[in-house]
Design a protein around this motif. Sequence first.
Motif, PDB file in Angstrom:
ATOM      1  N   ASN A 144      14.323  51.230  32.906  1.00 55.94           N
ATOM      2  CA  ASN A 144      14.638  51.519  31.492  1.00 55.94           C
ATOM      3  C   ASN A 144      14.462  50.302  30.606  1.00 55.94           C
ATOM      4  N   ILE A 145      13.802  49.265  31.172  1.00 54.95           N
ATOM      5  CA  ILE A 145      13.477  48.071  30.389  1.00 54.95           C
ATOM      6  C   ILE A 145      11.958  47.963  30.395  1.00 54.95           C
ATOM      7  N   MET A 146      11.351  48.230  29.242  1.00 49.32           N
ATOM      8  CA  MET A 146       9.887  48.295  29.194  1.00 49.32           C
ATOM      9  C   MET A 146       9.328  47.214  28.274  1.00 49.32           C
ATOM     10  N   LEU A 147       8.018  46.998  28.393  1.00 50.60           N
ATOM     11  CA  LEU A 147       7.321  46.024  27.554  1.00 50.60           C
ATOM     12  C   LEU A 147       6.545  46.774  26.488  1.00 50.60           C
ATOM     13  N   SER A 148       6.525  46.221  25.293  1.00 49.76           N
ATOM     14  CA  SER A 148       6.000  46.938  24.112  1.00 49.76           C
ATOM     15  C   SER A 148       4.538  47.329  24.270  1.00 49.76           C
ATOM     16  N   ASP A 149       3.756  46.468  24.946  1.00 47.38           N
ATOM     17  CA  ASP A 149       2.331  46.791  25.077  1.00 47.38           C
ATOM     18  C   ASP A 149       1.753  46.093  26.296  1.00 47.38           C
ATOM     19  N   VAL A 151      -1.229  44.328  26.278  1.00 50.94           N
ATOM     20  CA  VAL A 151      -2.193  43.243  26.013  1.00 50.94           C
ATOM     21  C   VAL A 151      -1.554  41.947  25.517  1.00 50.94           C
ATOM     22  N   SER A 152      -0.423  42.036  24.820  1.00 51.16           N
ATOM     23  CA  SER A 152       0.154  40.818  24.238  1.00 51.16           C
ATOM     24  C   SER A 152       0.540  39.805  25.328  1.00 51.16           C
ATOM     25  N   PRO A 153       0.243  38.510  25.127  1.00 50.87           N
ATOM     26  CA  PRO A 153       0.660  37.494  26.101  1.00 50.87           C
ATOM     27  C   PRO A 153       2.183  37.324  26.127  1.00 50.87           C
ATOM     28  N   ASN A 154       2.813  37.684  25.001  1.00 49.70           N
ATOM     29  CA  ASN A 154       4.287  37.609  24.937  1.00 49.70           C
ATOM     30  C   ASN A 154       4.841  38.962  24.495  1.00 49.70           C
ATOM     31  N   PRO A 155       4.789  39.948  25.387  1.00 52.58           N
ATOM     32  CA  PRO A 155       5.224  41.306  24.990  1.00 52.58           C
ATOM     33  C   PRO A 155       6.710  41.358  24.665  1.00 52.58           C
ATOM     34  N   ASN A 156       7.063  42.273  23.790  1.00 48.39           N
ATOM     35  CA  ASN A 156       8.461  42.506  23.424  1.00 48.39           C
ATOM     36  C   ASN A 156       9.123  43.427  24.436  1.00 48.39           C
ATOM     37  N   ILE A 157      10.388  43.168  24.678  1.00 49.14           N
ATOM     38  CA  ILE A 157      11.192  44.065  25.508  1.00 49.14           C
ATOM     39  C   ILE A 157      11.643  45.249  24.656  1.00 49.14           C
ATOM     40  N   LYS A 158      11.613  46.455  25.239  1.00 44.43           N
ATOM     41  CA  LYS A 158      12.134  47.652  24.573  1.00 44.43           C
ATOM     42  C   LYS A 158      13.079  48.368  25.537  1.00 44.43           C
ATOM     43  N   LEU A 159      14.322  48.544  25.124  1.00 49.75           N
ATOM     44  CA  LEU A 159      15.262  49.336  25.923  1.00 49.75           C
ATOM     45  C   LEU A 159      15.012  50.806  25.651  1.00 49.75           C
ATOM     46  N   ILE A 160      14.939  51.608  26.717  1.00 55.00           N
ATOM     47  CA  ILE A 160      14.727  53.058  26.571  1.00 55.00           C
ATOM     48  C   ILE A 160      15.793  53.810  27.371  1.00 55.00           C
ATOM     49  N   ASP A 161      15.731  55.136  27.304  1.00 59.15           N
ATOM     50  CA  ASP A 161      16.557  56.066  28.083  1.00 59.15           C
ATOM     51  C   ASP A 161      18.037  55.980  27.727  1.00 59.15           C
ATOM     52  N   PHE A 162      18.385  56.679  26.652  1.00 55.35           N
ATOM     53  CA  PHE A 162      19.766  56.673  26.136  1.00 55.35           C
ATOM     54  C   PHE A 162      20.500  57.954  26.486  1.00 55.35           C
ATOM     55  N   GLY A 163      20.042  58.608  27.563  1.00 57.76           N
ATOM     56  CA  GLY A 163      20.644  59.883  27.972  1.00 57.76           C
ATOM     57  C   GLY A 163      22.081  59.766  28.445  1.00 57.76           C
ATOM     58  N   LEU A 164      22.504  58.560  28.866  1.00 55.41           N
ATOM     59  CA  LEU A 164      23.900  58.360  29.310  1.00 55.41           C
ATOM     60  C   LEU A 164      24.684  57.499  28.314  1.00 55.41           C
TER      61      LEU A 164
END
Length: 263
Positions: A144-149, A151-164
């Motif tokens: 549930n911790i993903m990277l924004s893209d 290709v970027s050498p410094n991708p952003n972290i994106k938190l997902i899955d808010f079902g709980l």
Amino acid sequence: MAVFKPENVEDFFEIGEVLGSGHFGQVRQVRERATGTCWAGKFLKIRKIACSRLGVDRSSVEREVEILQTLRHPNIVTLKDVFESRAEVVLILELVSGAELFDFIAEKDNLLESEAIEFMKQILEGLGFMHSKNIAHFDLKPENIMLSDKVSPNPNIKLIDFGLAHCFHQGEEYRSSSGTPQYIAPEVINSEPLSTASDMWSIGVITYILLSGLSPFQGETDEDTLKNVIAMKYEFFERDRMTAEECLLHPWIKPITRKQVAN
Ligand SMILES: COc1cc(-c2ccc3ncc(-c4cccc([C@@H](O)NCCN(C)C)c4)n3n2)ccc1O
């Protein structure tokens, strides 16, 4: 009761490939017909019979939508729209096109400590924002911790899955036994009252895995894993779990001296 758009989602979006699935339903890439922009559609089957194991309760969908509408942060996926028709609700969300964090790391020969620190910093910034709104994620784990893209050498972290996820109200006591054995806190297993501190236990497990490659409590079975978590075979100098904000001020993440920065 929350009212979602009654229009047919396919009138506005072309439904694409399946990105992932779970007990909740599926996440699919969708393409907005008016703009060509790609989004993620979380397709949820609404449970029509209370005792049915299939689908999710509409109340839990309403809770997730309300929480996502509250959260606007660079490290948290954003919600664009919600459609409902018959027994299906579709959440239209910012597409996160990078890999799950641990898949990204697995593809690298090695992970620098400075890279691990940057990833943890972004995870803690997103989580700290959630906790500042009295919202706990309750399912923090590498998937549930993903990277924004990709290709970027410094991708952003994106938190997902808010079902709980859960929003705490003043004086409220909340208990839940849901979560993933490797990452859930002892108070979840012991059916004790929960708080945002339960997320900080998961952060500890994720940090341990990020730095060592080993899962601290994993057993042969989920039952063994849960027993390992509550066996308390560890010693901490600090008695209380740090908050996300306190972690962000820790010297490992926020260097105090130029010498620390140079390392
Ligand atoms: C699965 O639940 C959510 C997914 C998302 C979400 C948002 C944007 C986005 N872009 C890509 C994906 C994605 C890509 C692959 C798999 C998944 C998901 O099905 N699996 C995540 C792991 N989780 C179910 C344990 C989701 N997502 N997922 C947001 C809120 C959620 O409650």
